[in-house]
Design an enzyme around this catalytic site. Structure first.
Site, mmCIF file in Angstrom:
data_model
loop_
_atom_site.group_PDB
_atom_site.id
_atom_site.type_symbol
_atom_site.label_atom_id
_atom_site.label_comp_id
_atom_site.label_asym_id
_atom_site.label_seq_id
_atom_site.Cartn_x
_atom_site.Cartn_y
_atom_site.Cartn_z
ATOM 1 N N LYS A 1 2.172 -62.011 5.314
ATOM 2 C CA LYS A 1 1.098 -62.477 6.201
ATOM 3 C C LYS A 1 -0.114 -62.942 5.403
ATOM 4 C CE LYS A 1 3.743 -62.344 8.504
ATOM 5 N NZ LYS A 1 4.316 -63.466 9.257
ATOM 6 N N ARG B 1 -8.290 -80.000 1.725
ATOM 7 C CA ARG B 1 -7.996 -81.398 2.039
ATOM 8 C C ARG B 1 -8.935 -81.942 3.115
ATOM 9 N NH1 ARG B 1 -3.211 -82.155 4.258
ATOM 10 N NH2 ARG B 1 -2.868 -84.197 3.337
ATOM 11 N N LYS C 1 -9.339 -81.094 6.199
ATOM 12 C CA LYS C 1 -8.752 -81.239 7.525
ATOM 13 C C LYS C 1 -9.284 -80.102 8.396
ATOM 14 C CE LYS C 1 -6.296 -84.577 5.834
ATOM 15 N NZ LYS C 1 -6.683 -85.977 6.095
ATOM 16 N N HIS D 1 -6.546 -70.694 15.550
ATOM 17 C CA HIS D 1 -5.784 -70.617 14.305
ATOM 18 C C HIS D 1 -6.280 -69.462 13.447
ATOM 19 C CE1 HIS D 1 -3.929 -72.310 10.547
ATOM 20 N NE2 HIS D 1 -5.002 -71.778 10.004
ATOM 21 N N HIS E 1 -5.571 -65.971 14.964
ATOM 22 C CA HIS E 1 -4.156 -65.620 14.823
ATOM 23 C C HIS E 1 -3.846 -65.124 13.419
ATOM 24 C CE1 HIS E 1 0.198 -65.813 15.195
ATOM 25 N NE2 HIS E 1 0.201 -66.432 14.040
ATOM 26 N N TYR F 1 11.609 -77.399 6.418
ATOM 27 C CA TYR F 1 11.233 -78.638 7.096
ATOM 28 C C TYR F 1 9.915 -79.175 6.535
ATOM 29 C CZ TYR F 1 9.248 -81.599 10.740
ATOM 30 O OH TYR F 1 8.662 -82.633 11.408
ATOM 31 N N LYS G 1 13.545 -82.497 13.942
ATOM 32 C CA LYS G 1 12.280 -81.779 14.181
ATOM 33 C C LYS G 1 12.096 -81.362 15.641
ATOM 34 C CE LYS G 1 9.372 -85.947 14.644
ATOM 35 N NZ LYS G 1 10.394 -86.965 14.335
ATOM 36 N N THR H 1 11.240 -76.914 17.948
ATOM 37 C CA THR H 1 10.456 -76.363 19.045
ATOM 38 C C THR H 1 11.351 -75.588 20.003
ATOM 39 O OG1 THR H 1 9.018 -78.295 18.883
ATOM 40 C CG2 THR H 1 8.776 -76.908 20.831
ATOM 41 N N GLN I 1 12.246 -72.359 18.465
ATOM 42 C CA GLN I 1 11.143 -71.409 18.561
ATOM 43 C C GLN I 1 11.108 -70.759 19.936
ATOM 44 O OE1 GLN I 1 9.260 -70.178 16.342
ATOM 45 N NE2 GLN I 1 8.286 -71.654 14.987
#
Length: 329
Positions: free
Chosen positions: A123, A136, A138, A146, A149, A186, A203, A207, A210
């Site tokens: 983790k 970067r 972003k 995010h 979590h 991936y 790809k 999903t 998941q």
């Protein structure tokens, strides 16, 4: 007031010393929750304030090579953890119906507890997902969701290792680790550039994979509501609710990406000359739906953004032409 504080301290000491698993007390970071909590708090401050501030007047780093290596390491690391979960229980007689925690000193039981600790450690390696976003520049992908979590996962897994390192709920970690093997592989291919996109045509199915994972987790955990099992119900409920939450998030993502408004798709085709030229890509490398030992995993979802990145990747995610999509975790 003094008596209240004294009672709290006594209760804490009793919890840590008498109700936890004594086998793990001397393991790294296991004697107290404070180091884990402090690291998580520092991560939150770095992600939302220090990191963006330090990068404010700097050019973004080109981390394509770093991302490829990182994703390769994470793929191998996840593969090893998955193997250890199998060899320490799930391929050695663990019951899918009810599996209590083995607190003995049996080598297999110790191996399972050790595997849970390494899952806990993983983790922290996932913190690099956020760091790469920041380096970067972003920052739009470093959402509050995010950060929350990723910030709470290490502590959630810490509790699992401290009090129940093994048993029923490790099925969740087993599944989540297997998913991460596929996901990081991936993202490694995605980080290699547009020329490799033909190898990741699958790809869309990630999903679906998941969502199937979280349905399995929910069913596996909540069956204990109807079954007598010598396993802590608190952990069962906690992990089962994670499955509910993440299934909802992934379902919403799937609807948006694969069954979205046809008008939007037509508009994208008009702008780009190709409907799929800039479709979003599920992204787990810089975080996601990961769960912890009690919880992966994964990962969290970020919004879609109407911009593509010239280098063709987004921290290991494919960013085709106009819409880059952050991982769900």
């Amino acid at each position: 007031m003094t008596s209240v504080v004294t009672n709290l301290v006594d209760s804490y000491n009793d919890l840590m010393d008498k109700q936890s698993d004594p086998r793990v007390n001397n393991w790294v970071m296991m004697s107290s929750p404070i180091p884990t909590v402090m690291i998580c708090l520092f991560y939150a401050v770095l992600s939302k304030y220090l990191g963006p501030k330090l990068m404010e007047n700097r050019k973004p780093f080109d981390l394509r090579g770093t991302l490829i290596i990182y994703n390769l390491i994470q793929t191998l690391f996840s593969s090893w953890i998955f193997y250890e979960y199998l060899m320490s229980g799930w391929a050695k007689g663990y019951s899918i119906r009810c599996q209590p925690v083995d607190y003995s000193r049996d080598p297999i039981a110790i191996r399972m507890a050790n595997t849970c600790w390494w899952y806990y450690f993983s983790k922290f390696t996932e913190f690099f997902d956020t760091l790469f976003f920041i380096l970067r520049k972003k920052n739009q992908h470093v959402s509050t969701l995010h950060v929350i979590h990723h910030g709470i996962m290490p502590f959630s897994v810490w509790m699992g290792v401290k009090f129940a390192p093994g048993g029923h709920s490790t099925f969740f970690a087993l599944l989540n680790t297997f998913v991460h093997i596929i996901m990081y592989f991936y993202y490694m291919l995605a980080a290699m550039g547009p020329q490799y996109q033909k190898y990741i045509w699958w790809k869309k199915y990630l999903t679906t994979f998941q969502m199937v994972q979280f349905v399995m987790i929910m069913c596996h955990q909540f069956q204990l509501v109807f079954t007598e099992c010598n396993y802590p119900r608190g952990f069962m409920i906690w992990i089962g609710l994670h499955g509910v939450l993440f299934l909802g998030l992934f379902s919403n993502f799937y609807k948006t990406k694969y069954t979205g408004d046809s008008t939007m798709k037509k508009s994208a085709k008009t702008r780009n000359g190709n409907v799929g030229a800039c479709m979003p890509v599920l992204d787990e490398n810089n975080s996601d739906m990961k769960h912890n030992g009690v919880s992966s995993y994964a990962t969290i979802y970020n919004k879609e953004y109407n911009s593509c990145y010239s280098n063709g990747t987004n921290n290991g995610y494919v960013a085709n032409n106009n819409v880059a999509e952050k991982k769900l975790a």
